[in-house]
Design a protein around this motif. Structure first.
Motif, PDB file in Angstrom:
ATOM      1  N   ASP A 158      -5.055  -4.916   1.945  1.00 24.57           N
ATOM      2  CA  ASP A 158      -5.584  -3.858   2.307  1.00 24.57           C
ATOM      3  C   ASP A 158      -4.685  -4.227   4.338  1.00 24.57           C
ATOM      4  OD1 ASP A 158      -5.499  -0.737   3.390  1.00 24.57           O
ATOM      5  OD2 ASP A 158      -7.030  -1.643   3.847  1.00 24.57           O
ATOM      6  N   LEU A 164      -2.502  -1.045   3.792  1.00 28.03           N
ATOM      7  CA  LEU A 164      -1.350  -1.694   3.248  1.00 28.03           C
ATOM      8  C   LEU A 164      -0.266  -2.853   3.532  1.00 28.03           C
ATOM      9  CD1 LEU A 164      -2.274   1.846   2.446  1.00 28.03           C
ATOM     10  CD2 LEU A 164      -0.198   2.047   1.396  1.00 28.03           C
ATOM     11  N   GLU A 212      -6.550   4.358   2.832  1.00 25.34           N
ATOM     12  CA  GLU A 212      -5.697   4.521   1.766  1.00 25.34           C
ATOM     13  C   GLU A 212      -6.006   6.113   1.922  1.00 25.34           C
ATOM     14  OE1 GLU A 212      -6.565   1.185  -1.134  1.00 25.34           O
ATOM     15  OE2 GLU A 212      -7.181   2.927  -1.309  1.00 25.34           O
TER      16      GLU A 212
END
Length: 372
Positions: free
Chosen positions: A30, A203, A344
């Motif tokens: 991430d 991400l 996220e």
């Protein structure tokens, strides 16, 4: 990989080695590009890219529902890995649904084995289909002995542009007035320029970048379809259905965490958590039914509404997880998974087509129906 029978609700169990790797490295995927090169090989090694691909073509059988559930299973551990999975598996779907047998024979096996990254590249095309955006790449026929077309233009945001090599799809407009087509171009083609990774807030291990095409040559073997307007609606249910796998997995993870927390410390929230879990299960059932019976190919609105509904469930789920944790959620040494899931979840409403774009399209359809 364990795949449920095709007549039953899908249930995907990830191999233990992959599940452990994702759990261990979800934060790193991430926040950093350091492990970006490992995602595709690990997913391929677990056989996940074959979900929903006919066994005769090298897959594990089933249909798109299996791919949706496989992406969801990965998203429960890491949305970054699921985002890569979606881009790669969606490109595989384009190859499967293309009438171009030469394209399929050349690329399907390397894609299933993870030898090259597949990038969907058709977010621009899906917006074009809804009248939201014009196509960004022009194809000019070549009169030389080589034949084929010259590609010029670019795309601002594509995922899984692996530095080790990729093949990407794009919709192109013709300089001579032919219908828009969908083509594939390779990273090693002269004139293909990949940008540095986009500076994302999350991400970051997804190999997401922009690409510029300057005089890239393609031939007939690189054409996915010559008629984008006719082909795109048929592939859109798989594109959006597998994209929804990201929402499904993330919502399941947050609701699972919230349920565990509420049984210990916030029992007053338990009813809300279980109610949202039931709502999620209903939405997933509707998604499975729609992609299985083909209704979404002729009626996109219900699919758009499901994408919107699932995104809303994600937002509610992470909020319930936060409320279940209370102030402990702000302690870095408490549960880093929550902080990652919060980031996220911020991505779900904006992944193309974004919720705003889908809502605009639904409003246009409603206005057109009212005027008819």
């Amino acid at each position: 990989m364990a795949v449920a029978p095709s007549t039953a609700a899908r249930s995907i169990e990830l191999p233990a080695a992959l599940a452990d790797w994702l759990a261990t490295h979800a934060d790193a995927l991430d926040t950093s590009p350091a492990l970006a090169s490992e995602v595709v090989p690990r997913l391929a090694g677990a056989g996940l890219f074959g979900a929903g691909v006919p066994e005769a073509l090298g897959g594990s059988g089933g249909d798109v529902r299996d791919a949706i559930e496989a992406i969801a299973a990965v998203a429960e551990r890491s949305l970054t890995a699921a985002f890569v999975f979606w881009g790669h598996r969606t490109f595989i779907e384009y190859v499967l649904q293309s009438p171009n047998q030469a394209l399929r024979e050349r690329w399907l096996a390397p894609l299933l084995q993870g030898e090259i990254g597949g990038a969907t590249g058709l977010s621009n095309a899906m917006k074009f289909l809804s009248g939201i955006e014009s196509l960004q790449i022009t194809a000019t026929p070549l009169a030389s002995e080589q034949g084929g077309w010259r590609l010029d233009g670019g795309l601002a945001w594509i995922t899984n542009l692996r530095k080790e090599g990729f093949i990407a799809a794009a919709a192109v407009t013709s300089s001579e007035g032919a219908p828009p087509a969908v083509i594939a171009f390779r990273s090693d083609a002269g004139g293909t320029e990949r940008s540095a990774d986009l500076d994302l807030m999350a991400l970051r291990g997804s190999n997401t970048a922009a690409v510029k095409l300057d005089g890239v040559h393609i031939g007939e073997a690189d054409v996915i379809t010559h008629d984008a307007r006719a082909w795109l609606p048929a592939v859109r249910p798989a594109f959006l259905g597998m994209q929804c796998g990201m929402s499904i997995g993330l919502a399941r993870a947050s609701l699972g965490a919230a349920h565990r927390l509420c049984t210990v410390t916030r029992s007053g929230l338990l009813g809300r958590v279980e109610s949202l879990q039931a709502e999620l299960a209903r939405a997933v059932g509707q998604m499975h039914e729609g992609v299985a019976d083909g209704r979404f190919k002729s009626a996109a609105a219900p699919l758009f509404r499901l994408r919107i509904s699932l995104a809303d469930i994600v937002q509610q789920a992470v909020m319930l997880e936060l409320q279940g944790s209370g102030g402990r959620a702000y302690l870095m040494n408490h549960d880093r998974n929550f902080a990652r899931r919060w980031r996220e979840a911020a991505f779900i409403p904006i992944v193309t087509p974004s919720l705003t774009q889908l809502q605009m399209e639904l409003q246009k359809q409603a206005a057109a129906a009212g005027a008819a």
